[in-house]
Write a protein that holds these residues in place. Structure first.
Motif, mmCIF file in Angstrom:
data_model
loop_
_atom_site.group_PDB
_atom_site.id
_atom_site.type_symbol
_atom_site.label_atom_id
_atom_site.label_comp_id
_atom_site.label_asym_id
_atom_site.label_seq_id
_atom_site.Cartn_x
_atom_site.Cartn_y
_atom_site.Cartn_z
ATOM 1 N N SER A 178 19.986 6.700 1.020
ATOM 2 C CA SER A 178 20.587 7.723 0.155
ATOM 3 C C SER A 178 19.603 8.218 -0.884
ATOM 4 O O SER A 178 19.449 9.419 -1.092
ATOM 5 C CB SER A 178 21.836 7.160 -0.539
ATOM 6 O OG SER A 178 22.808 6.756 0.394
ATOM 7 N N THR A 179 18.914 7.290 -1.591
ATOM 8 C CA THR A 179 17.969 7.685 -2.634
ATOM 9 C C THR A 179 16.730 6.803 -2.570
ATOM 10 O O THR A 179 16.777 5.661 -2.078
ATOM 11 C CB THR A 179 18.589 7.546 -4.044
ATOM 12 O OG1 THR A 179 18.849 6.153 -4.328
ATOM 13 C CG2 THR A 179 19.885 8.339 -4.153
ATOM 14 N N LEU A 180 15.641 7.331 -3.088
ATOM 15 C CA LEU A 180 14.399 6.591 -3.234
ATOM 16 C C LEU A 180 13.796 6.964 -4.581
ATOM 17 O O LEU A 180 13.531 8.143 -4.836
ATOM 18 C CB LEU A 180 13.430 6.902 -2.098
ATOM 19 C CG LEU A 180 12.118 6.098 -2.050
ATOM 20 C CD1 LEU A 180 11.578 6.020 -0.622
ATOM 21 C CD2 LEU A 180 11.037 6.685 -2.977
ATOM 22 N N LEU A 236 10.635 -0.001 9.486
ATOM 23 C CA LEU A 236 9.739 1.142 9.360
ATOM 24 C C LEU A 236 8.428 0.732 8.689
ATOM 25 O O LEU A 236 7.335 1.104 9.138
ATOM 26 C CB LEU A 236 10.422 2.246 8.555
ATOM 27 C CG LEU A 236 9.572 3.482 8.238
ATOM 28 C CD1 LEU A 236 9.199 4.221 9.521
ATOM 29 C CD2 LEU A 236 10.313 4.423 7.289
ATOM 30 N N LEU A 237 8.534 -0.056 7.612
ATOM 31 C CA LEU A 237 7.342 -0.494 6.897
ATOM 32 C C LEU A 237 6.488 -1.412 7.776
ATOM 33 O O LEU A 237 5.249 -1.305 7.784
ATOM 34 C CB LEU A 237 7.732 -1.222 5.614
ATOM 35 C CG LEU A 237 8.457 -0.392 4.546
ATOM 36 C CD1 LEU A 237 8.839 -1.264 3.355
ATOM 37 C CD2 LEU A 237 7.589 0.781 4.088
ATOM 38 N N ALA A 238 7.127 -2.297 8.530
ATOM 39 C CA ALA A 238 6.378 -3.240 9.369
ATOM 40 C C ALA A 238 5.574 -2.515 10.430
ATOM 41 O O ALA A 238 4.446 -2.921 10.751
ATOM 42 C CB ALA A 238 7.351 -4.229 10.013
ATOM 43 N N ARG A 239 6.145 -1.443 10.985
ATOM 44 C CA ARG A 239 5.407 -0.679 12.004
ATOM 45 C C ARG A 239 4.162 -0.047 11.425
ATOM 46 O O ARG A 239 3.229 0.281 12.177
ATOM 47 C CB ARG A 239 6.319 0.387 12.607
ATOM 48 C CG ARG A 239 7.431 -0.176 13.495
ATOM 49 C CD ARG A 239 8.053 0.901 14.359
ATOM 50 N NE ARG A 239 8.737 1.922 13.559
ATOM 51 C CZ ARG A 239 10.023 1.851 13.194
ATOM 52 N NH1 ARG A 239 10.746 0.789 13.543
ATOM 53 N NH2 ARG A 239 10.572 2.824 12.492
ATOM 54 N N GLU A 299 14.103 10.111 5.450
ATOM 55 C CA GLU A 299 14.737 10.656 6.646
ATOM 56 C C GLU A 299 15.626 9.642 7.378
ATOM 57 O O GLU A 299 16.412 10.019 8.252
ATOM 58 C CB GLU A 299 13.660 11.174 7.604
ATOM 59 C CG GLU A 299 12.971 12.439 7.108
ATOM 60 C CD GLU A 299 11.796 12.829 7.987
ATOM 61 O OE1 GLU A 299 11.521 12.084 8.963
ATOM 62 O OE2 GLU A 299 11.135 13.855 7.702
ATOM 63 N N LEU A 300 15.489 8.370 7.028
ATOM 64 C CA LEU A 300 16.332 7.359 7.674
ATOM 65 C C LEU A 300 17.797 7.618 7.326
ATOM 66 O O LEU A 300 18.138 7.852 6.160
ATOM 67 C CB LEU A 300 15.939 5.949 7.195
ATOM 68 C CG LEU A 300 14.562 5.441 7.634
ATOM 69 C CD1 LEU A 300 14.230 4.132 6.926
ATOM 70 C CD2 LEU A 300 14.522 5.246 9.154
ATOM 71 N N PRO A 301 18.696 7.602 8.310
ATOM 72 C CA PRO A 301 20.105 7.904 8.034
ATOM 73 C C PRO A 301 20.768 6.906 7.090
ATOM 74 O O PRO A 301 21.762 7.222 6.434
ATOM 75 C CB PRO A 301 20.755 7.856 9.426
ATOM 76 C CG PRO A 301 19.815 7.073 10.280
ATOM 77 C CD PRO A 301 18.443 7.347 9.740
ATOM 78 N N THR A 315 0.858 -1.186 0.000
ATOM 79 C CA THR A 315 0.000 0.000 0.000
ATOM 80 C C THR A 315 0.893 1.235 0.000
ATOM 81 O O THR A 315 2.113 1.139 0.135
ATOM 82 C CB THR A 315 -0.931 0.004 1.233
ATOM 83 O OG1 THR A 315 -1.857 1.089 1.118
ATOM 84 C CG2 THR A 315 -0.131 0.157 2.515
ATOM 85 N N GLY A 316 0.312 2.391 -0.171
ATOM 86 C CA GLY A 316 1.097 3.612 -0.192
ATOM 87 C C GLY A 316 1.713 3.925 1.163
ATOM 88 O O GLY A 316 1.236 3.441 2.202
ATOM 89 N N PHE A 317 2.787 4.712 1.166
ATOM 90 C CA PHE A 317 3.443 5.079 2.419
ATOM 91 C C PHE A 317 4.049 6.466 2.287
ATOM 92 O O PHE A 317 4.189 6.998 1.171
ATOM 93 C CB PHE A 317 4.519 4.048 2.796
ATOM 94 C CG PHE A 317 5.630 3.934 1.788
ATOM 95 C CD1 PHE A 317 6.790 4.697 1.904
ATOM 96 C CD2 PHE A 317 5.520 3.059 0.718
ATOM 97 C CE1 PHE A 317 7.806 4.596 0.973
ATOM 98 C CE2 PHE A 317 6.546 2.944 -0.211
ATOM 99 C CZ PHE A 317 7.688 3.711 -0.086
ATOM 100 N N ASP A 318 4.397 7.034 3.399
ATOM 101 C CA ASP A 318 4.967 8.381 3.431
ATOM 102 C C ASP A 318 6.452 8.294 3.065
ATOM 103 O O ASP A 318 7.284 7.845 3.857
ATOM 104 C CB ASP A 318 4.793 8.980 4.828
ATOM 105 C CG ASP A 318 5.206 10.444 4.884
ATOM 106 O OD1 ASP A 318 5.851 10.918 3.933
ATOM 107 O OD2 ASP A 318 4.902 11.103 5.907
ATOM 108 N N GLU A 319 6.778 8.710 1.841
ATOM 109 C CA GLU A 319 8.163 8.607 1.376
ATOM 110 C C GLU A 319 9.111 9.434 2.233
ATOM 111 O O GLU A 319 10.284 9.064 2.401
ATOM 112 C CB GLU A 319 8.258 9.082 -0.081
ATOM 113 C CG GLU A 319 7.519 8.211 -1.065
ATOM 114 C CD GLU A 319 7.651 8.729 -2.491
ATOM 115 O OE1 GLU A 319 8.609 9.509 -2.749
ATOM 116 O OE2 GLU A 319 6.806 8.366 -3.331
#
Length: 302
Positions: free
Chosen positions: A246-248, A270-273, A241-243, A232-236
């Motif tokens: 580098s790119t998405l 992050l996705l699992a949460r 912001e994860l250290p 499903t969609g997620f907040d890119e």
């Protein structure tokens, strides 16, 4: 226990320096890879180890012997499979093994060797009738026929099809499992990653690095790349912001994320949460190929 010590090895052919200041050690019971592009000096190095070449400089000790001064003693404890070797085409497999066994004080049991290396059915076949894979099995058998404590296997799987290559890899692991130290000369990255405990990477006659295959791989490009299709969609922005990231970028319905460190764990946690499934997940990390190219500049695959 150190089985082989090479310190400052030099070897010249006329005006050409084939090996320049090569140093490494091989420990008992390991599979040690000598890796590098064609013409790097790999074969010359192991020929000096086996007493087939006399070094122009440096010192070599193999199982306590100087190969240049104690060749007869060395051949009783060191088995060698050369990159190119000519065997009488009309002799049978059993006859060749019997011949080579006669050169040793304590030869291995020929019947046991035939069984271990899957050559029992070909024992009475002439050498010229063997397939490439069967010839390599025989080469391993000849290296083992003297009941050695260590063996040198030079470009063992060159020219073999993928199935024969993997079968040969299994045989090399069996050799090590029997308590024999193995020096494996290769330019196949997959072979070194599969078999070797440590690798000496040689380029232009010099040792570029000595490390485990995994350790060597990290000397190349350390970028990790993961690609998946989110359920499903997620907040890119949260991912960016994860250290570790580098790119998405998006490729249709799939997202590709690059980064380093614990990238995969950070992103999937992050996705699992957020109850998002990373379907069709694929992860690419630095490989021995990457290190090979980075450290030797060779991208020819040769």
């Amino acid at each position: 226990m150190t089985v082989i010590e090479v310190d400052g090895l030099h070897k010249r052919y006329g005006d050409v320096t084939a090996v320049h200041d090569v140093s490494f050690t091989v420990e008992q019971g390991e599979i040690f890879g000598v890796l590098g592009p064609n013409g790097a000096g790999k074969t010359t190095t192991v020929e000096c180890l086996s007493g087939l070449r006399v070094p122009d400089g440096g010192t070599v000790s193999v199982l306590g012997h100087d190969p240049a001064r104690a060749r007869d003693a060395l051949r009783q404890v060191l088995g060698v499979q050369l990159q190119e070797s000519g065997l009488p085409e009309r002799l049978t497999v059993r006859e060749i093994l019997d011949l080579f066994a006669s050169f040793h004080r304590r030869p291995a049991d020929i019947g046991e060797l035939l069984d271990r290396l899957g050559l029992r059915a070909k024992a009475d076949a002439r050498y010229k009738k063997l397939s490439g894979g069967q010839k390599q099995r025989l080469a391993i058998a000849l290296a083992m026929v003297g009941s050695p404590r260590a063996v040198i296997l030079d470009e063992l799987t060159t020219g073999l099809d993928p199935h024969a290559r993997r079968t040969t890899w299994d045989l090399v692991e069996q050799v090590r499992a029997s308590g024999v130290t193995v020096v494996l000369v290769t330019h196949f990255m997959e072979e070194a990653e599969r078999l070797c405990d440590r690798v000496a990477l040689i380029d232009a006659g010099r040792v570029v690095a000595v490390d485990t295959p995994a350790g060597l791989a990290t000397r190349g490009d350390r970028t990790q790349r993961m690609r998946f299709r989110p359920s499903t969609g997620f907040d890119e922005a949260l991912v960016r912001e994860l250290p570790e990231v580098s790119t998405l970028t998006w490729h249709g319905s799939q997202v590709e994320i690059t980064g380093d460190g614990n990238l995969v764990l950070a992103v999937t946690s992050l996705l699992a949460r957020r109850h998002i499934i990373a379907a069709d997940l694929r992860v690419e990390q630095a490989t021995l190929d990457d290190a090979f190219i980075a450290l030797t500049g060779d991208d020819s695959g040769a």
